[in-house]
Design an enzyme around this catalytic site. Structure first.
Site, PDB file in Angstrom:
ATOM      1  N   ASN A 161       0.819  -1.216   0.000  1.00 43.73           N
ATOM      2  CA  ASN A 161       0.000   0.000   0.000  1.00 43.73           C
ATOM      3  C   ASN A 161       0.853   1.268   0.000  1.00 43.73           C
ATOM      4  O   ASN A 161       0.563   2.215  -0.743  1.00 43.73           O
ATOM      5  CB  ASN A 161      -0.957   0.003   1.201  1.00 43.73           C
ATOM      6  CG  ASN A 161      -1.934  -1.159   1.134  1.00 43.73           C
ATOM      7  OD1 ASN A 161      -2.023  -1.845   0.119  1.00 43.73           O
ATOM      8  ND2 ASN A 161      -2.668  -1.389   2.224  1.00 43.73           N
ATOM      9  N   HIS A 199     -17.138  36.006 -31.225  1.00 45.76           N
ATOM     10  CA  HIS A 199     -18.262  35.228 -31.774  1.00 45.76           C
ATOM     11  C   HIS A 199     -17.942  34.660 -33.153  1.00 45.76           C
ATOM     12  O   HIS A 199     -18.848  34.438 -33.948  1.00 45.76           O
ATOM     13  CB  HIS A 199     -19.544  36.073 -31.870  1.00 45.76           C
ATOM     14  CG  HIS A 199     -19.807  36.934 -30.672  1.00 45.76           C
ATOM     15  ND1 HIS A 199     -20.553  36.512 -29.601  1.00 45.76           N
ATOM     16  CD2 HIS A 199     -19.369  38.177 -30.357  1.00 45.76           C
ATOM     17  CE1 HIS A 199     -20.590  37.472 -28.688  1.00 45.76           C
ATOM     18  NE2 HIS A 199     -19.877  38.491 -29.117  1.00 45.76           N
ATOM     19  N   SER A 253      -6.460  12.443 -48.928  1.00 43.99           N
ATOM     20  CA  SER A 253      -7.630  11.571 -48.897  1.00 43.99           C
ATOM     21  C   SER A 253      -7.445  10.492 -49.950  1.00 43.99           C
ATOM     22  O   SER A 253      -6.857  10.735 -51.000  1.00 43.99           O
ATOM     23  CB  SER A 253      -8.873  12.400 -49.194  1.00 43.99           C
ATOM     24  OG  SER A 253      -9.860  11.580 -49.792  1.00 43.99           O
ATOM     25  N   LYS A 309      -7.091  16.845 -51.445  1.00 42.68           N
ATOM     26  CA  LYS A 309      -7.184  17.090 -50.001  1.00 42.68           C
ATOM     27  C   LYS A 309      -5.846  17.228 -49.294  1.00 42.68           C
ATOM     28  O   LYS A 309      -4.866  16.563 -49.617  1.00 42.68           O
ATOM     29  CB  LYS A 309      -7.930  15.924 -49.341  1.00 42.68           C
ATOM     30  CG  LYS A 309      -9.407  15.967 -49.597  1.00 42.68           C
ATOM     31  CD  LYS A 309     -10.061  16.979 -48.688  1.00 42.68           C
ATOM     32  CE  LYS A 309     -11.543  16.711 -48.620  1.00 42.68           C
ATOM     33  NZ  LYS A 309     -12.198  17.626 -47.718  1.00 42.68           N
ATOM     34  N   ASN A 360      -5.605  17.367 -45.341  1.00 41.46           N
ATOM     35  CA  ASN A 360      -6.429  17.464 -44.138  1.00 41.46           C
ATOM     36  C   ASN A 360      -5.604  17.696 -42.870  1.00 41.46           C
ATOM     37  O   ASN A 360      -4.550  17.086 -42.702  1.00 41.46           O
ATOM     38  CB  ASN A 360      -7.235  16.176 -43.960  1.00 41.46           C
ATOM     39  CG  ASN A 360      -8.224  15.972 -45.085  1.00 41.46           C
ATOM     40  OD1 ASN A 360      -8.770  16.941 -45.610  1.00 41.46           O
ATOM     41  ND2 ASN A 360      -8.429  14.732 -45.475  1.00 41.46           N
ATOM     42  N   GLU A 365      -7.006  17.774 -35.681  1.00 43.17           N
ATOM     43  CA  GLU A 365      -8.279  17.156 -35.299  1.00 43.17           C
ATOM     44  C   GLU A 365      -8.079  16.090 -34.235  1.00 43.17           C
ATOM     45  O   GLU A 365      -8.905  15.930 -33.327  1.00 43.17           O
ATOM     46  CB  GLU A 365      -8.953  16.553 -36.534  1.00 43.17           C
ATOM     47  CG  GLU A 365      -9.414  17.629 -37.512  1.00 43.17           C
ATOM     48  CD  GLU A 365      -9.787  17.051 -38.871  1.00 43.17           C
ATOM     49  OE1 GLU A 365     -10.881  17.328 -39.342  1.00 43.17           O
ATOM     50  OE2 GLU A 365      -8.969  16.328 -39.467  1.00 43.17           O
ATOM     51  N   TYR A 425      -6.612   2.101   2.368  1.00 42.52           N
ATOM     52  CA  TYR A 425      -6.457   1.526   1.025  1.00 42.52           C
ATOM     53  C   TYR A 425      -7.678   0.717   0.604  1.00 42.52           C
ATOM     54  O   TYR A 425      -8.244  -0.028   1.398  1.00 42.52           O
ATOM     55  CB  TYR A 425      -5.206   0.634   0.973  1.00 42.52           C
ATOM     56  CG  TYR A 425      -5.003   0.041  -0.411  1.00 42.52           C
ATOM     57  CD1 TYR A 425      -4.355   0.762  -1.402  1.00 42.52           C
ATOM     58  CD2 TYR A 425      -5.515  -1.213  -0.745  1.00 42.52           C
ATOM     59  CE1 TYR A 425      -4.204   0.244  -2.692  1.00 42.52           C
ATOM     60  CE2 TYR A 425      -5.373  -1.738  -2.023  1.00 42.52           C
ATOM     61  CZ  TYR A 425      -4.719  -1.007  -2.990  1.00 42.52           C
ATOM     62  OH  TYR A 425      -4.576  -1.514  -4.257  1.00 42.52           O
ATOM     63  N   GLN A 452      -6.174   0.658  -7.420  1.00 41.15           N
ATOM     64  CA  GLN A 452      -5.377   0.053  -8.480  1.00 41.15           C
ATOM     65  C   GLN A 452      -5.784   0.603  -9.853  1.00 41.15           C
ATOM     66  O   GLN A 452      -4.969   0.675 -10.759  1.00 41.15           O
ATOM     67  CB  GLN A 452      -5.560  -1.460  -8.430  1.00 41.15           C
ATOM     68  CG  GLN A 452      -4.774  -2.230  -9.459  1.00 41.15           C
ATOM     69  CD  GLN A 452      -4.604  -3.690  -9.066  1.00 41.15           C
ATOM     70  OE1 GLN A 452      -3.864  -4.003  -8.147  1.00 41.15           O
ATOM     71  NE2 GLN A 452      -5.313  -4.576  -9.734  1.00 41.15           N
ATOM     72  N   LYS A 484      -4.142   4.095 -11.832  1.00 45.69           N
ATOM     73  CA  LYS A 484      -2.844   4.265 -12.497  1.00 45.69           C
ATOM     74  C   LYS A 484      -2.980   4.368 -14.017  1.00 45.69           C
ATOM     75  O   LYS A 484      -2.336   5.203 -14.648  1.00 45.69           O
ATOM     76  CB  LYS A 484      -1.920   3.089 -12.137  1.00 45.69           C
ATOM     77  CG  LYS A 484      -1.478   3.120 -10.680  1.00 45.69           C
ATOM     78  CD  LYS A 484      -0.706   1.875 -10.294  1.00 45.69           C
ATOM     79  CE  LYS A 484      -1.629   0.683 -10.160  1.00 45.69           C
ATOM     80  NZ  LYS A 484      -0.936  -0.532  -9.670  1.00 45.69           N
TER      81      LYS A 484
HETATM   82  N1  ARG Z   1      -1.427  -3.525  -7.022  1.00 49.14           N
HETATM   83  C1  ARG Z   1      -1.910  -2.726  -5.967  1.00 49.14           C
HETATM   84  C2  ARG Z   1      -2.277  -1.335  -6.482  1.00 49.14           C
HETATM   85  O1  ARG Z   1      -1.874  -0.997  -7.530  1.00 49.14           O
HETATM   86  C3  ARG Z   1      -0.884  -2.609  -4.899  1.00 49.14           C
HETATM   87  C4  ARG Z   1      -1.424  -2.532  -3.523  1.00 49.14           C
HETATM   88  C5  ARG Z   1      -2.109  -3.760  -3.170  1.00 49.14           C
HETATM   89  N2  ARG Z   1      -2.460  -3.779  -1.802  1.00 49.14           N
HETATM   90  C6  ARG Z   1      -3.322  -4.686  -1.319  1.00 49.14           C
HETATM   91  N3  ARG Z   1      -3.572  -4.600  -0.072  1.00 49.14           N
HETATM   92  N4  ARG Z   1      -3.906  -5.574  -2.064  1.00 49.14           N
HETATM   93  O2  ARG Z   1      -2.967  -0.601  -5.880  1.00 49.14           O
END
Ligand code: ARG
Length: 470
Positions: A118, A164, A285, A291, A293, A298, A325, A330, A333
């Site tokens: 954690n 505008h 195109s 074209k 583009n 975009e 936690y 998880q 990320k």
């Molecule tokens: N893979 C977990 C995460 O990315 C790590 C922490 C996991 N902790 C646990 N108590 N299962 O958050």
């Protein structure tokens, strides 16, 4: 239905489990595909932790050394593509530790003393975002530089300024581009504020409550380049506000880039043709041979949706979580990493487009003849020369614009007599106010559009960007 043979329990945490997880459990639980990108941060933080454990005599210095050297080997194996991560070991933390155990045996089992995944993941993730911010900052500086270079080239390129999306007043293209340099400067400062706030170390918070081992958190914090250890272990393992701040700043940046992208789409469209993009940043195109583009623009505009969505994703993921936690964390990320990747691509495509683009000065200049762009200047002339209150001057000018509209001509194509029908005191001198370039030149107020102001701002920006690398 035949039952599959049960898998053995997880080697890292399965002591009290008789068997392994169901296949779907394993799949929903693992995050190694995202996590493998944390390998360097994970190993760096583990080395700092091991060295601190040795210094504090929590483990022997011999074991600490074995761990540190072993982690270096793991790092090299990963970098040479010689270590296969496995989903059974869930995440990067357990993959690295398991490989360490294969390499150095028993001492590896001491690395996890006084810490938990954690605090490990919170630390790794902070380090990762900190690096991402540093990279993005360099890339943003290059984008600013490309804009500043074009602003200098186009300090006196006159074009219609819009409100505008209706022609409003003449501006210089350099001035317009410098507006984005300002926005990007605020974006960079938002990232740097977020970086300063996130630069505290969660390591040592352990699972949630701290540890009874006599660890030295100042030491690990300093070794990892953090300003200080986080002061509350529950907070340290459960908040991801650093990622939310990163994504907020990213969201705002992506809005700025999307607006610039939209302008490039407009400026390159046939009705405008103010700007020509290079072949390297446009596509043709497969059916329409004529074209060219503005796909990169975009796509930047399109990808900003993903960036903004990722911020929402994280905010919503976090909003119902009790301390400390929870495994939901998880999931925080991947969006942050995806945003860092996509932003970097968006910035580099934008930098290339801006660097290569050519302004069509004569098209821009010609466009300033339409739209009664100098109507405000005529009103200003009445204020200055006839001492008319601005409100009245505005009204009088409106009457003159109306005549030009009916005649279908420009303001400077009206005769003096026609103007005098509306305001008898107008003199020939008023025609001077009707020249678009003259109008842009006259807006010398601080921050205004005149070429002289633009050149000053370009110089200021050059100095300030050069000063950053000192
Ligand atoms: N893979 C977990 C995460 O990315 C790590 C922490 C996991 N902790 C646990 N108590 N299962 O958050």
């Amino acid at each position: 239905m035949k039952k599959k043979a049960k898998k053995s329990s997880n080697p890292m945490w399965g002591g009290h489990y008789a068997s392994g997880p169901a296949e779907a459990m394993q799949r929903i639980n693992e995050c190694i595909d995202t996590d493998k990108r944390l390998y360097l941060e994970d190993i760096t933080a583990s080395k700092a932790h091991a060295s601190m454990l040795g210094d504090c005599k929590i483990i022997s210095s011999k074991d600490a050394k074995a761990i540190i050297n072993g982690l270096d080997v793991v790092r090299k194996e990963i970098e040479n593509g010689n270590l296969q991560f496995t989903a059974e070991l869930e995440d990067v933390h357990m993959n690295v530790e398991a490989r360490l155990a294969q390499l150095i045996g028993d001492p590896a089992g001491r690395l996890h003393t006084a810490r938990s995944r954690n605090d490990q993941v919170a630390t790794d993730f902070r380090l990762w975002i900190r690096n991402a911010i540093d990279r993005l900052d360099e890339e943003l500086k290059l984008l600013q530089t490309a804009l500043i270079d074009q602003a200098e080239t186009n300090a006196d390129t006159i074009m219609p300024g819009f409100t505008h999306l209706q022609p409003a007043q003449p501006v210089t293209f350099g001035h317009h581009l410098l507006a984005y340099v300002e926005m990007l400067a605020r974006d960079r400062s938002r990232f740097s504020d977020a970086r300063a706030r996130m630069n505290e170390c969660p390591l040592g918070a352990a699972a949630l409550a701290g540890t009874s081992f006599p660890i030295n958190r100042e030491k690990t914090s300093a070794a990892l380049g953090f300003d200080r250890p986080m002061a509350n272990s529950l907070d340290a393992v459960s908040d991801r506000d650093f990622a939310m701040e990163f994504l907020s700043a990213a969201g705002i940046l992506s809005v700025h880039m999307s607006r610039l992208a939209e302008e490039l789409v407009i400026w390159t469209s046939d009705g405008f043709r103010y700007v020509r993009l290079s072949e390297s940043f446009t596509t043709g195109s497969s059916i329409m041979p004529q074209k060219r583009n503005p796909d990169a623009a975009e796509l930047i505009r399109g990808k900003s949706g993903m960036v903004i969505g990722s911020l929402t994703n994280l905010l919503v993921t976090m909003k119902g979580l009790p301390l400390a936690y929870n495994k939901d964390l998880q999931e925080t990320k991947r969006p942050a990493m995806e945003v860092a990747d996509q932003l970097s691509l968006m910035i580099s495509a934008m930098t290339g487009m801006i660097r290569d683009m050519k302004a069509d000065k004569s098209r821009m200049n010609a466009a300033t003849n339409g739209g009664f762009l100098t109507a405000t200047d005529l009103a200003d002339w009445l204020v200055i020369n006839l001492n008319m209150p601005f409100r009245k001057a505005h009204h009088v000018t409106g009457g003159i614009v109306r005549i030009a509209e009916t005649k279908g001509c420009r303001l400077d194509e009206l005769t003096l007599d026609e103007m005098r029908k509306i305001e008898p005191k107008i003199t020939k001198d008023a025609f001077k106010a009707l020249n678009p370039a003259g109008a842009a030149n006259s807006r010398k107020s601080y921050g205004g559009t005149s070429p002289s102001q633009v050149k000053k701002q370009v110089n200021n920006w050059r100095k300030s960007i050069a000063g950053e690398s000192k």
